[in-house]
Design an enzyme around this catalytic site. Structure first.
Site, short mmCIF file in Angstrom:
data_model
loop_
_atom_site.label_atom_id
_atom_site.label_comp_id
_atom_site.label_asym_id
_atom_site.label_seq_id
_atom_site.Cartn_x
_atom_site.Cartn_y
_atom_site.Cartn_z
N GLU A 1 0.84 -1.19 0.00
CA GLU A 1 0.00 0.00 0.00
C GLU A 1 0.88 1.26 0.00
OE1 GLU A 1 -2.49 -0.26 3.41
OE2 GLU A 1 -3.93 1.19 2.67
N GLY B 1 -12.36 -4.82 10.20
CA GLY B 1 -13.39 -5.86 10.19
C GLY B 1 -14.76 -5.21 10.31
N MET C 1 -7.40 -1.76 14.90
CA MET C 1 -6.46 -1.79 16.02
C MET C 1 -5.66 -0.51 16.23
SD MET C 1 -5.18 -5.73 15.41
CE MET C 1 -4.23 -5.84 16.90
N GLU C 2 -6.01 0.58 15.56
CA GLU C 2 -5.15 1.77 15.64
C GLU C 2 -5.84 3.12 15.82
OE1 GLU C 2 -4.91 -0.32 12.91
OE2 GLU C 2 -3.24 -1.50 13.67
N ASP D 1 -12.89 -8.08 6.24
CA ASP D 1 -13.44 -9.31 6.82
C ASP D 1 -14.61 -8.92 7.71
OD1 ASP D 1 -10.73 -8.51 8.46
OD2 ASP D 1 -12.38 -9.02 9.79
N1 ADE Z 1 -8.36 -5.16 10.83
C1 ADE Z 1 -8.95 -5.82 9.81
N2 ADE Z 1 -9.76 -6.78 10.24
C2 ADE Z 1 -9.71 -6.74 11.58
C3 ADE Z 1 -10.31 -7.48 12.61
N3 ADE Z 1 -11.13 -8.49 12.32
N4 ADE Z 1 -10.02 -7.18 13.90
C4 ADE Z 1 -9.17 -6.16 14.18
N5 ADE Z 1 -8.55 -5.42 13.25
C5 ADE Z 1 -8.82 -5.71 11.96
#
Ligand code: ADE
Length: 262
Positions: free
Chosen positions: A4, A70, A184-185, A208
Site C-alpha cells: 500500500e 473488520g 487496532m489503531e 473481513d
Molecule cells: N483489521 C482488519 N480486520 C480486523 C479485525 N477483524 N479485527 C481487528 N482489526 C482488523
C-alpha cells in the site's frame, strides 16, 4: 501494508526517507501538498508512537489514516468502505475508577474525526471505489460483488485484538451497537491528535466480518483490494483539498496520511 505504501510512493515525484523510532518516514509532494507517508504499524501503542512522531518531528498539521478493518454492524460488508466520524477504544476499561470506555483524565469515551477532512474523505471515497471497481480484473475477487460496495460513515472501534471469533464480534456489537467496524489503531491516533489539536480523518476498507472466517478473508483482501483502494482515495482527496500539506501513514496493512506543520 508495505504494498500500500509502495503504491502511494509511486505517485510522488520526489521522496526523502528518514528513520525515527524504527519507522521509515517518507517526505515528498503529492498534488502540490507537502506530505509524509509512514506505516503506522499494528496496535494502539504503535499507532500512537507513529502519530506522535509525525506531529513532534515532522510538524504535520493534518493526518489521514487509510487501512482495513473488520465489519461489525450487520449491514457493513466485505468490500465496503467506512469513513470514520468518531473513534472509541473498545478495550479501555478503568472501571470502577472511570466509566467503561472513558479515557482516564480526559472525560471522553469517543473522539470525533475532523469534520472538514472527513467531509472531503466522504466525497473522495465513493469516487475511488468506483474507479477501483472499474480497474480490477473480473477475476480479482471471484466471490465478492464489489459493484455493490457501499460507503458508510460513523463510529470505528479500536482495540489491541484482531477480532476473529463470531462470539467476540457479537459481544462488541452488543456493547457498541452503533460501531460500524473494528480495527487496532485509529482511536489511539485520535487520542494523540486530540491532545495535540491536530485534525484526523480515517477511511477503512472492510477486509473481513471480524468473525470465524476473518483470518481467511484478511490476507486475500489485502493482496487484491486494499492497497489499490488506499492509493485511489488519497489521490482523489489530495487532488481536491485546497493547498495544505498532507501525509500518509499505514500499519503493516493500513496506510495513513498527514501534513507537515510550519
Ligand atoms: N483489521 C482488519 N480486520 C480486523 C479485525 N477483524 N479485527 C481487528 N482489526 C482488523
Amino acid at each position: 501494508m508495505h504494498e500500500e505504501l509502495a503504491a502511494v510512493l509511486a505517485q510522488w515525484p520526489d521522496e526523502q526517507k528518514t528513520v525515527v523510532a524504527g519507522r521509515e518516514f517518507c517526505v515528498g509532494h503529492w498534488h502540490g501538498h507537502e506530505v509524509v507517508a509512514v506505516l503506522s504499524r499494528i496496535g494502539k501503542v504503535a499507532a500512537a508512537t507513529t502519530a506522535t512522531t509525525l506531529i513532534e518531528r515532522f510538524g504535520v498539521t493534518r493526518m489521514v489514516f487509510t487501512g482495513v478493518a473488520g465489519g461489525l454492524a450487520p449491514h457493513v460488508h466485505v468490500g465496503d468502505v467506512v469513513v470514520a466520524r468518531e473513534f472509541i477504544q473498545h478495550d479501555m476499561d478503568a472501571s470502577p475508577l472511570f466509566p467503561r470506555h472513558e479515557i482516564p483524565l480526559t472525560g471522553m469515551t469517543r473522539f470525533p474525526a475532523d469534520a472538514a477532512l472527513s467531509d472531503a474523505l466522504a466525497i473522495a471515497a465513493p469516487v475511488a471505489l468506483q474507479a477501483l471497481v472499474a480497474s480490477l480484473p473480473r477475476t480479482a475477487w471471484l466471490d465478492l460483488d464489489l459493484a455493490a460496495a457501499r460507503v458508510h460513515q460513523g463510529l470505528i472501534a479500536s482495540g489491541d485484538r484482531f477480532v476473529s471469533k463470531t462470539s467476540e464480534s457479537q459481544s462488541l456489537q452488543a456493547e457498541l451497537p452503533d460501531a460500524l467496524a473494528v480495527e487496532m489503531e485509529c482511536a489511539a491516533m485520535a487520542q494523540v491528535c486530540h491532545d495535540y489539536g491536530v485534525p484526523l480523518a480515517a477511511v477503512r476498507t472492510i477486509s473481513d466480518r471480524a468473525d470465524d472466517a476473518a483470518h481467511v478473508d484478511f490476507p486475500r483482501f489485502i493482496q487484491t483490494i486494499a492497497s489499490r483502494y488506499s492509493v485511489a482515495v488519497l489521490d482523489y482527496l489530495l487532488a481536491a483539498l485546497p493547498s495544505a500539506r498532507l501525509t500518509s501513514t499505514s500499519r503493516a496493512y493500513g496506510s495513513t496520511t498527514s501534513a507537515p506543520r510550519r
